[in-house]
Design an enzyme around this catalytic site. Structure first.
Site, PDB file in Angstrom:
ATOM      1  N   GLY A  17       0.848  -1.199   0.101  1.00 54.95           N
ATOM      2  CA  GLY A  17      -0.013  -0.024  -0.061  1.00 54.95           C
ATOM      3  C   GLY A  17       0.835   1.193   0.047  1.00 54.95           C
ATOM      4  O   GLY A  17       2.115   1.068   0.295  1.00 54.95           O
ATOM      5  N   LYS A  39       7.480  -0.297   6.291  1.00 53.01           N
ATOM      6  CA  LYS A  39       7.051   1.184   5.899  1.00 53.01           C
ATOM      7  C   LYS A  39       8.173   1.954   5.621  1.00 53.01           C
ATOM      8  O   LYS A  39       9.190   2.398   6.426  1.00 53.01           O
ATOM      9  CB  LYS A  39       6.177   1.772   7.174  1.00 53.01           C
ATOM     10  CG  LYS A  39       5.243   2.800   6.662  1.00 53.01           C
ATOM     11  CD  LYS A  39       4.222   3.124   7.628  1.00 53.01           C
ATOM     12  CE  LYS A  39       3.467   4.290   7.164  1.00 53.01           C
ATOM     13  NZ  LYS A  39       2.135   4.419   7.903  1.00 53.01           N
ATOM     14  N   ASP A 130      -7.230   7.323  14.022  1.00 52.21           N
ATOM     15  CA  ASP A 130      -7.803   7.242  12.323  1.00 52.21           C
ATOM     16  C   ASP A 130      -8.228   5.569  12.497  1.00 52.21           C
ATOM     17  O   ASP A 130      -8.038   4.898  11.506  1.00 52.21           O
ATOM     18  CB  ASP A 130      -6.507   7.305  11.455  1.00 52.21           C
ATOM     19  CG  ASP A 130      -7.063   7.279   9.992  1.00 52.21           C
ATOM     20  OD1 ASP A 130      -8.211   7.765   9.907  1.00 52.21           O
ATOM     21  OD2 ASP A 130      -6.278   7.006   9.015  1.00 52.21           O
TER      22      ASP A 130
END
Length: 187
Positions: A17, A39, A130
């Site tokens: 992603g 990441k 979030d």
């Protein structure tokens, strides 16, 4: 093309992603021979995004709970910071529940596990900010569904700073997903 290896150890395999400031890759830790997620900050990231990225890894590194993805390592490659975490291959919680026809009781059991993980983060002074179905993945652990909270990219520290600088959100700029924001965050 030769495979990309970070810190001489993490071989990137496939993108999982990409967001506004970073991309997440499935990788192999060649030293330990296991699959991980990496990441990696985008090369075009500005200094405030770099600070937010480092804030995320500092917040996440405080949390040790089975319902929260674990940080395994932190590094930098050619000026780009990255961090390594557990590879979580699962479905967003809403999709998992619908696809498997979970009863209300089974859904509430998963929800209670998520609440337990969120409580752990809050006790450590970290607010996710979030939480949404795509940031709560359900995996099978010992044959049972287990939720894992991921993506602490807009997390906030309550009791102490996680960076040398104080990060402010610009007035009028939303950080997070409006459909899942608390009213006080949206204000």
């Amino acid at each position: 093309m030769a495979p990309v290896v970070l810190a001489g150890r993490y071989r990137l395999e496939a993108p999982l992603g990409s967001g506004g400031m970073a991309e997440v890759w499935r990788a192999v830790d060649e030293r330990l021979g296991r699959k991980v997620a990496v990441k990696l900050l985008h090369p075009r990231a500005l200094p405030p995004e770099r600070e937010r990225f480092l804030l995320e890894v500092r917040a996440l590194s405080r949390l040790f709970h089975p319902g929260i993805v674990q940080v395994l390592d932190l590094g930098e490659e050619e000026g780009r910071p990255f961090f390594v975490m557990d590879l979580v291959v699962g479905a967003p919680i809403s999709e998992y529940c619908d696809r498997n026809g979970l009863s209300v009781e089974a859904r509430l059991e998963l929800f209670a596990q998520v609440c337990n993980a969120v409580q752990h983060a809050h006790q450590k002074g970290v607010i996710h900010r979030d939480l949404k179905p795509s940031n709560i993945l359900v995996i099978l652990q010992d044959g049972k569904p287990a939720p894992k909270i991921i993506d602490f990219g807009v997390a906030k520290a309550l009791h102490q700073r996680l960076t040398a600088k104080t990060l402010f959100t610009e007035f009028g700029v939303l950080i997070g997903t409006p459909e899942y924001m608390s009213p006080e965050q949206a204000d």
